[in-house]
Design an enzyme around this catalytic site. Structure first.
Site, PDB file in Angstrom:
ATOM      1  N   SER A   1      -0.072  -4.973   5.404  1.00 26.53           N
ATOM      2  CA  SER A   1      -0.403  -5.088   6.805  1.00 26.53           C
ATOM      3  C   SER A   1      -1.734  -5.365   6.871  1.00 26.53           C
ATOM      4  O   SER A   1      -2.692  -5.073   6.137  1.00 26.53           O
ATOM      5  CB  SER A   1       0.177  -4.150   7.644  1.00 26.53           C
ATOM      6  OG  SER A   1      -0.575  -2.967   7.145  1.00 26.53           O
TER       7      SER A   1
ATOM      8  N   ARG B   1       7.155   1.785   1.211  1.00 27.27           N
ATOM      9  CA  ARG B   1       7.658   0.355   1.271  1.00 27.27           C
ATOM     10  C   ARG B   1       8.182  -0.282   0.055  1.00 27.27           C
ATOM     11  O   ARG B   1       8.867  -1.174   0.001  1.00 27.27           O
ATOM     12  CB  ARG B   1       6.428  -0.375   2.139  1.00 27.27           C
ATOM     13  CG  ARG B   1       6.855  -1.696   2.617  1.00 27.27           C
ATOM     14  CD  ARG B   1       6.057  -2.199   3.741  1.00 27.27           C
ATOM     15  NE  ARG B   1       5.709  -1.498   4.782  1.00 27.27           N
ATOM     16  CZ  ARG B   1       4.625  -1.490   5.497  1.00 27.27           C
ATOM     17  NH1 ARG B   1       3.421  -2.114   5.479  1.00 27.27           N
ATOM     18  NH2 ARG B   1       4.877  -0.630   6.392  1.00 27.27           N
TER      19      ARG B   1
ATOM     20  N   SER C   1      -0.210  -6.616  11.599  1.00 21.30           N
ATOM     21  CA  SER C   1       0.628  -5.544  12.320  1.00 21.30           C
ATOM     22  C   SER C   1      -0.140  -5.008  13.904  1.00 21.30           C
ATOM     23  O   SER C   1       0.474  -4.377  14.339  1.00 21.30           O
ATOM     24  CB  SER C   1       0.593  -4.348  11.507  1.00 21.30           C
ATOM     25  OG  SER C   1      -0.721  -3.903  11.014  1.00 21.30           O
ATOM     26  N   ASP C   2      -1.637  -5.350  13.880  1.00 25.30           N
ATOM     27  CA  ASP C   2      -2.225  -4.824  14.932  1.00 25.30           C
ATOM     28  C   ASP C   2      -3.425  -5.879  15.176  1.00 25.30           C
ATOM     29  O   ASP C   2      -3.215  -6.844  14.295  1.00 25.30           O
ATOM     30  CB  ASP C   2      -2.712  -3.316  14.809  1.00 25.30           C
ATOM     31  CG  ASP C   2      -3.488  -3.431  13.573  1.00 25.30           C
ATOM     32  OD1 ASP C   2      -2.964  -2.904  12.457  1.00 25.30           O
ATOM     33  OD2 ASP C   2      -4.611  -3.748  13.701  1.00 25.30           O
TER      34      ASP C   2
ATOM     35  N   ARG D   1       2.195  11.441  -8.814  1.00 26.17           N
ATOM     36  CA  ARG D   1       1.567  11.593  -7.476  1.00 26.17           C
ATOM     37  C   ARG D   1       2.391  11.208  -6.235  1.00 26.17           C
ATOM     38  O   ARG D   1       1.721  10.854  -5.305  1.00 26.17           O
ATOM     39  CB  ARG D   1       0.357  11.213  -7.454  1.00 26.17           C
ATOM     40  CG  ARG D   1      -0.906  11.950  -8.288  1.00 26.17           C
ATOM     41  CD  ARG D   1      -2.001  11.305  -8.436  1.00 26.17           C
ATOM     42  NE  ARG D   1      -2.965  12.258  -9.245  1.00 26.17           N
ATOM     43  CZ  ARG D   1      -4.081  12.581  -8.765  1.00 26.17           C
ATOM     44  NH1 ARG D   1      -4.541  12.585  -7.603  1.00 26.17           N
ATOM     45  NH2 ARG D   1      -4.719  13.157  -9.777  1.00 26.17           N
TER      46      ARG D   1
ATOM     47  N   ARG E   1       9.115  -4.102  12.501  1.00 23.57           N
ATOM     48  CA  ARG E   1       8.390  -3.927  11.182  1.00 23.57           C
ATOM     49  C   ARG E   1       9.325  -4.372   9.862  1.00 23.57           C
ATOM     50  O   ARG E   1       8.801  -5.391   9.384  1.00 23.57           O
ATOM     51  CB  ARG E   1       7.763  -2.657  10.948  1.00 23.57           C
ATOM     52  CG  ARG E   1       6.646  -2.431  11.900  1.00 23.57           C
ATOM     53  CD  ARG E   1       6.249  -1.072  11.659  1.00 23.57           C
ATOM     54  NE  ARG E   1       5.115  -0.901  12.415  1.00 23.57           N
ATOM     55  CZ  ARG E   1       3.677  -0.605  12.085  1.00 23.57           C
ATOM     56  NH1 ARG E   1       3.476  -0.581  10.761  1.00 23.57           N
ATOM     57  NH2 ARG E   1       2.736  -0.724  13.127  1.00 23.57           N
TER      58      ARG E   1
ATOM     59  N   GLY F   1       0.750  -1.147   0.090  1.00 21.20           N
ATOM     60  CA  GLY F   1      -0.018   0.087   0.020  1.00 21.20           C
ATOM     61  C   GLY F   1       0.867   1.305   0.009  1.00 21.20           C
ATOM     62  O   GLY F   1       0.698   2.208  -0.742  1.00 21.20           O
TER      63      GLY F   1
ATOM     64  N   ARG G   1      -0.440  -8.359  -3.529  1.00 21.07           N
ATOM     65  CA  ARG G   1      -0.572  -7.378  -2.630  1.00 21.07           C
ATOM     66  C   ARG G   1       0.440  -7.813  -1.542  1.00 21.07           C
ATOM     67  O   ARG G   1       0.330  -8.969  -0.897  1.00 21.07           O
ATOM     68  CB  ARG G   1      -2.052  -7.210  -2.057  1.00 21.07           C
ATOM     69  CG  ARG G   1      -1.957  -6.600  -0.853  1.00 21.07           C
ATOM     70  CD  ARG G   1      -3.450  -5.976  -0.551  1.00 21.07           C
ATOM     71  NE  ARG G   1      -3.568  -5.702   0.840  1.00 21.07           N
ATOM     72  CZ  ARG G   1      -2.925  -4.686   1.503  1.00 21.07           C
ATOM     73  NH1 ARG G   1      -2.130  -3.895   0.950  1.00 21.07           N
ATOM     74  NH2 ARG G   1      -3.067  -4.452   2.846  1.00 21.07           N
TER      75      ARG G   1
HETATM   76  N1  HPA Z   1      -8.343  -2.117   9.824  1.00 18.98           N
HETATM   77  C1  HPA Z   1      -8.125  -1.992   8.428  1.00 18.98           C
HETATM   78  N2  HPA Z   1      -6.837  -2.015   7.940  1.00 18.98           N
HETATM   79  C2  HPA Z   1      -6.056  -2.235   8.477  1.00 18.98           C
HETATM   80  C3  HPA Z   1      -6.037  -2.750   9.827  1.00 18.98           C
HETATM   81  C4  HPA Z   1      -7.130  -2.484  10.458  1.00 18.98           C
HETATM   82  O1  HPA Z   1      -7.343  -2.939  11.705  1.00 18.98           O
HETATM   83  N3  HPA Z   1      -4.330  -3.016  10.132  1.00 18.98           N
HETATM   84  C5  HPA Z   1      -3.799  -2.661   9.226  1.00 18.98           C
HETATM   85  N4  HPA Z   1      -4.499  -2.619   8.108  1.00 18.98           N
END
Ligand code: HPA
Length: 236
Positions: free
Chosen positions: A90, A24, A203-204, A43, A217, A20, A87
């Protein structure tokens, strides 16, 4: 050249990795490819072409969300003849069995809506990955010993979600993680007869609220890039 990509014909490889984040894309190209040339800056959406183990590869940013990805993937397919689109990105973990740093290989991508909704109308099309890419990525992840999950993900239109009930339904139905791009990538690949896959790093986490520390990361994202490259050229 297209409206959003400044590359000349031939400057984009048939295999394209799509993070994305354009920075990166730059990091992955500089870290994993040889003979790298920058092929797009329009852009600020950076794209780079180089070689990996002798194979030509482009790593190009998709931007965040399906409308942005749709612009780049349409142009990469119809004007630059991209054949394999992976793709790398994260996602937020959605199951307690999925941990931050794990890799998710997306077999399917559920959504509330995608930019293709206008043509599918009342059909609930099921966007799915290319099976051979999926299998090769799963094999590459196993060989590396990377903790990996293969299954369904949720492609959301919003990061700041005001509908927690939707996430609850996804979790209840075994969805592994949430991101914002894969469903439309799979739709476009199906429409144009191309191969697509999403390889994601957690990532979360939506349940544990854990997040990947910044210093971790690079290493974790690196595993994902190498899994994608190995899958793209497996058997070649
Ligand atoms: N929500 C949507 N997209 C994401 C998230 C999330 O929690 N984490 C990484 N990409």
């Amino acid at each position: 050249m297209t409206i959003h990509i400044g590359a000349e014909p031939g400057q984009i490889a048939e295999t394209v990795l799509l993070p994305g984040d354009p920075y990166r894309a730059k990091w992955a190209a500089q870290t994993f490819l040889k003979d790298v040339e920058c092929v797009n800056k329009v852009r600020g959406m950076l794209g780079f072409t180089g070689t990996w183990n002798g194979h030509r590869v482009t790593i190009h940013g998709s931007g965040m969300g399906m409308p942005s990805l749709s612009i780049y993937v349409n142009e990469l397919i119809t004007s630059y003849n991209a054949q394999t689109l992976i793709r790398i990105g994260s996602c937020g973990g959605m199951q307690t069995s999925v941990n931050v740093r794990d890799v998710i290989i997306a077999m399917t991508a559920t959504s509330l809506s995608t930019p293709s909704r206008g043509i599918f109308r009342d059909i609930n099309f099921a966007p799915c990955a290319d099976y051979n890419l999926l299998r090769a990525a799963a094999d590459a992840a196993t060989a590396r010993g990377t903790p990996t999950h293969v299954g369904g993900i949720y492609s959301s239109d919003v990061f700041y979600d005001e509908r927690p009930d939707l996430n609850e339904q996804m979790i209840r139905h075994g969805i592994l993680g949430v991101e914002m791009e894969a469903a439309e990538l799979y739709n476009l690949a199906a429409r144009h007869g191309r191969r697509a896959l999403a390889v994601l790093t957690v990532s979360d986490h939506l349940i544990t609220h854990e997040a990947l520390p910044a210093e971790d990361r690079e290493k974790t994202f690196g595993d994902m890039v190498e899994i994608a490259l190995e899958a793209a050229f497996s058997g070649q």
